[in-house]
Design an enzyme around this catalytic site. Structure first.
Site, short mmCIF file in Angstrom:
data_model
loop_
_atom_site.label_atom_id
_atom_site.label_comp_id
_atom_site.label_asym_id
_atom_site.label_seq_id
_atom_site.Cartn_x
_atom_site.Cartn_y
_atom_site.Cartn_z
N LYS A 198 -18.07 -5.66 8.36
CA LYS A 198 -16.85 -6.46 8.56
C LYS A 198 -16.36 -6.32 9.99
O LYS A 198 -16.54 -5.28 10.61
CB LYS A 198 -15.75 -5.95 7.63
CG LYS A 198 -15.76 -6.60 6.26
CD LYS A 198 -14.45 -6.25 5.56
CE LYS A 198 -14.45 -6.64 4.12
NZ LYS A 198 -13.27 -6.11 3.42
N ARG A 247 -1.58 -6.19 -8.34
CA ARG A 247 -0.33 -6.89 -8.05
C ARG A 247 -0.08 -7.99 -9.06
O ARG A 247 1.01 -8.14 -9.59
CB ARG A 247 -0.39 -7.52 -6.64
CG ARG A 247 -0.38 -6.52 -5.52
CD ARG A 247 -0.88 -7.13 -4.25
NE ARG A 247 -2.27 -7.57 -4.40
CZ ARG A 247 -3.04 -7.94 -3.41
NH1 ARG A 247 -2.58 -7.99 -2.19
NH2 ARG A 247 -4.29 -8.30 -3.62
N SER A 297 -3.07 -7.67 2.83
CA SER A 297 -3.43 -7.48 4.24
C SER A 297 -3.92 -8.79 4.84
O SER A 297 -3.61 -9.13 5.97
CB SER A 297 -4.53 -6.43 4.37
OG SER A 297 -4.08 -5.19 3.93
N HIS A 317 0.84 -1.21 0.00
CA HIS A 317 0.00 0.00 0.00
C HIS A 317 0.88 1.25 0.00
O HIS A 317 0.63 2.19 -0.76
CB HIS A 317 -0.88 0.05 1.27
CG HIS A 317 -1.96 -0.97 1.31
ND1 HIS A 317 -2.19 -1.78 2.40
CD2 HIS A 317 -2.91 -1.32 0.39
CE1 HIS A 317 -3.22 -2.57 2.16
NE2 HIS A 317 -3.68 -2.32 0.95
O1 PNS Z 1 -8.77 -2.70 0.05
P1 PNS Z 1 -10.01 -3.31 -0.55
O2 PNS Z 1 -10.78 -4.05 0.51
O3 PNS Z 1 -9.75 -4.12 -1.77
O4 PNS Z 1 -10.94 -2.04 -1.00
C1 PNS Z 1 -12.19 -2.26 -1.57
C2 PNS Z 1 -12.97 -0.93 -1.71
C3 PNS Z 1 -13.07 -0.23 -0.36
C4 PNS Z 1 -12.25 -0.03 -2.67
C5 PNS Z 1 -14.37 -1.28 -2.26
O5 PNS Z 1 -14.95 -2.27 -1.47
C6 PNS Z 1 -15.30 -0.10 -2.32
O6 PNS Z 1 -15.14 0.79 -3.13
N1 PNS Z 1 -16.29 -0.07 -1.40
C7 PNS Z 1 -17.22 1.05 -1.25
C8 PNS Z 1 -18.60 0.65 -1.74
C9 PNS Z 1 -18.70 0.84 -3.23
O7 PNS Z 1 -18.50 1.91 -3.77
N2 PNS Z 1 -19.01 -0.27 -3.93
C10 PNS Z 1 -19.11 -0.28 -5.36
C11 PNS Z 1 -17.76 -0.37 -6.03
S1 PNS Z 1 -17.79 -1.68 -7.10
#
Ligand code: PNS
Length: 183
Positions: A43, A92, A130, A19
């Site tokens: 979560k 990645r 993570s 990150h």
């Molecule tokens: O680090 P992560 O868990 O891969 O991040 C995922 C994240 C937070 C970017 C994604 O879950 C997200 O954007 N969540 C917010 C809800 C949202 O906008 N959902 C629609 C996007 S497809």
């Protein structure tokens, strides 16, 4: 340098060296970079949002064009509220691609003017996630080099059973000594 604000959203539970690598790369390309932690009540995280916020702020203190924040709800809505023009995400390996493609296309459907930009972290972090870091730390394994030192320390305190045992032993011996002195 690209003018405007880019948003790097994620869970960051915990922040890894991957990150940070991506944040540093993003900060070189975008005039302003907002790294935002999703507040997701469904979560059960290892680190609270406040802990993640504190860690990320400490780790990026030297990067003057990087700001750490939290958000809930849709990423695109939060991006709009910031006036961000881009969403930054890391890829990645090919295994990340499908999930990231789905997210990028869904975000485009929701907000066609917002572009998703993908960057690759250094290859030495290509296997670091993570989830795996949490798993290794939980089982008492070493995570040195995968996460920043401050995160490593906090993971140990929280998860490593050996560390917890050592802590209890130290506490026990201190209590015994204090009792002896009183007697
Ligand atoms: O680090 P992560 O868990 O891969 O991040 C995922 C994240 C937070 C970017 C994604 O879950 C997200 O954007 N969540 C917010 C809800 C949202 O906008 N959902 C629609 C996007 S497809």
């Amino acid at each position: 340098m690209h003018k405007g604000i880019a948003l790097y959203p994620g869970s960051f539970d915990p922040p890894t060296n991957g990150h940070l690598d991506l944040i540093e790369r993003g900060a070189k390309i975008f005039e302003d970079l907002v790294v935002a932690i999703l507040r997701n009540s469904e979560k059960a995280p290892t680190f609270s949002v406040a802990e993640r916020l504190e860690m990320l702020r400490e780790l990026t203190a030297d990067l003057k064009n990087v700001r750490i924040d939290t958000f809930e709800g849709l990423t695109v809505e939060y991006a709009k509220s910031l006036d961000a023009t881009c969403i930054l995400r890391g890829i990645r390996a090919i295994s990340d691609y499908e999930y990231e493609l789905q997210m990028a296309l869904m975000n485009r459907k929701l907000e066609p003017g917002l572009e998703t930009v993908f960057m690759m972290p250094a290859d030495k972090y290509s296997y670091v996630s993570s989830r795996l870091v949490r798993e290794v730390a939980q089982a008492g394994g070493p995570v040195k080099g995968l996460v920043p030192e401050v995160v490593e320390q906090k993971l140990r305190q929280k998860l490593d059973p050996a560390y917890k045992m050592r802590d209890t032993r130290v506490l026990d011996s201190l209590t015994r000594r204090a009792k002896k002195r009183k007697a």
